[in-house]
Design a protein around this motif. Structure first.
Motif, mmCIF file in Angstrom:
data_model
loop_
_atom_site.group_PDB
_atom_site.id
_atom_site.type_symbol
_atom_site.label_atom_id
_atom_site.label_comp_id
_atom_site.label_asym_id
_atom_site.label_seq_id
_atom_site.Cartn_x
_atom_site.Cartn_y
_atom_site.Cartn_z
ATOM 1 N N MET A 180 0.820 -1.205 0.000
ATOM 2 C CA MET A 180 0.000 0.000 0.000
ATOM 3 C C MET A 180 0.861 1.264 0.000
ATOM 4 O O MET A 180 0.724 2.127 -0.853
ATOM 5 N N ALA A 182 -1.422 -3.277 3.234
ATOM 6 C CA ALA A 182 -2.865 -3.219 3.388
ATOM 7 C C ALA A 182 -3.277 -4.098 4.568
ATOM 8 O O ALA A 182 -2.765 -5.203 4.737
ATOM 9 N N SER A 232 -8.067 5.067 2.418
ATOM 10 C CA SER A 232 -7.398 3.763 2.370
ATOM 11 C C SER A 232 -6.238 3.727 3.357
ATOM 12 O O SER A 232 -5.956 2.688 3.951
ATOM 13 N N ASP A 239 -8.202 -3.772 3.058
ATOM 14 C CA ASP A 239 -7.867 -2.724 2.100
ATOM 15 C C ASP A 239 -7.454 -1.427 2.771
ATOM 16 O O ASP A 239 -7.240 -0.421 2.096
ATOM 17 N N LYS A 240 -7.324 -1.416 4.095
ATOM 18 C CA LYS A 240 -6.980 -0.180 4.804
ATOM 19 C C LYS A 240 -5.685 -0.342 5.595
ATOM 20 O O LYS A 240 -5.361 -1.438 6.046
#
Length: 255
Positions: A1, A26, A165, A200-201
């Motif tokens: 990420m 992520a 995100s 996804d964060k």
């Protein structure tokens, strides 16, 4: 990420970051700790694109993009949120007005339809509830007359509404009492680590103290000193810092 490689940056000609390398995956909470003047807030400001900071070397990749090539508003639209150590006051602008404009501006960049007034108020009420704030607080001017704890709660509500995100949180625990710290920490968990996980964060959490990490449990902890990462480990590293202090940990530089 987020992938930072050999990042160097200066302000007013003074080098602050000196070859910093760091990554956030992520689904990961990565805590950054370090002594005063180490470059923690500079790192957050460089990632957010705050004017006055000059990157002199290195690269930052975020979600497959060159973060340093984006303007601050483009970074926000791409999914990056910067939480400030000292949230600013904006007299004359209500939280509701500010947040609706910010959210719809980001939705426009992403090609999404704007939220109506009713849709936005429903969302704001939901996110404010996670932080124990009522809508009357959100109708007030941004941070004007707020206590330190209220400012941090309001900022976490902003994060919930904007749904980034990656959240870069610069000393979110600064100035909080025990109860406010617990509420803010639980809010971070609810927003960025909802039940069932959020693959996804990611969160880059800058803090001085173990107490926040008791609530927002990190996957990794790194020590930033003299502009670079000198030690990385698991949650036990934060406990060691609490017990032994920075000098003992920095004597054994293993990244």
């Amino acid at each position: 990420m987020l992938k930072i490689e050999n990042l160097s940056a200066e302000i007013d000609g003074k080098p602050i970051l000196k070859g910093l390398t760091l990554s956030v995956a992520a689904g990961e909470v990565h805590a950054i700790m370090g002594p005063n003047g180490a470059g923690k807030s500079t790192l957050a400001n460089v990632l957010g694109g705050k004017p006055g900071y000059e990157v002199t070397d290195g690269s930052v990749e975020f979600m497959g993009q060159d973060l340093l090539d984006l303007d601050p508003h483009e970074r926000a639209a791409a999914g990056l949120f910067l939480g400030f150590q000292y949230p600013v006051e904006i007299p004359g602008v209500s939280n509701v007005q500010f947040l609706r404009e910010a959210l719809n501006a980001q939705r426009k960049v992403r090609g999404e339809e704007p939220l109506s007034g009713g849709e936005f108020l429903k969302l704001a009420k939901e996110k404010a509830g996670l932080l124990g704030m009522d809508m009357d607080m959100l109708k007030r001017h941004v941070n004007v007359g707020f206590s330190g704890g209220e400012k941090k709660r309001a900022e976490m509500v902003q994060m919930g509404i904007l749904a980034p995100s990656l959240a870069v949180l610069d000393e979110t625990d600064s100035g909080l009492d025990i109860d406010a710290l617990r509420v803010v920490g639980e809010g971070i968990n609810a927003i960025m680590r909802p039940q069932g996980g959020a693959a996804d964060k990611g969160v880059l959490l800058i803090t001085h103290y173990q107490r926040l990490l008791d609530v927002v449990k990190p996957d990794k902890v790194s020590v930033l000193a003299d502009g670079r990462i000198v030690q990385t480990g698991g949650p036990e590293l934060a406990l060691r810092l609490e017990d032994e202090g920075y000098d003992a940990v920095m004597a054994d530089e293993v990244v």
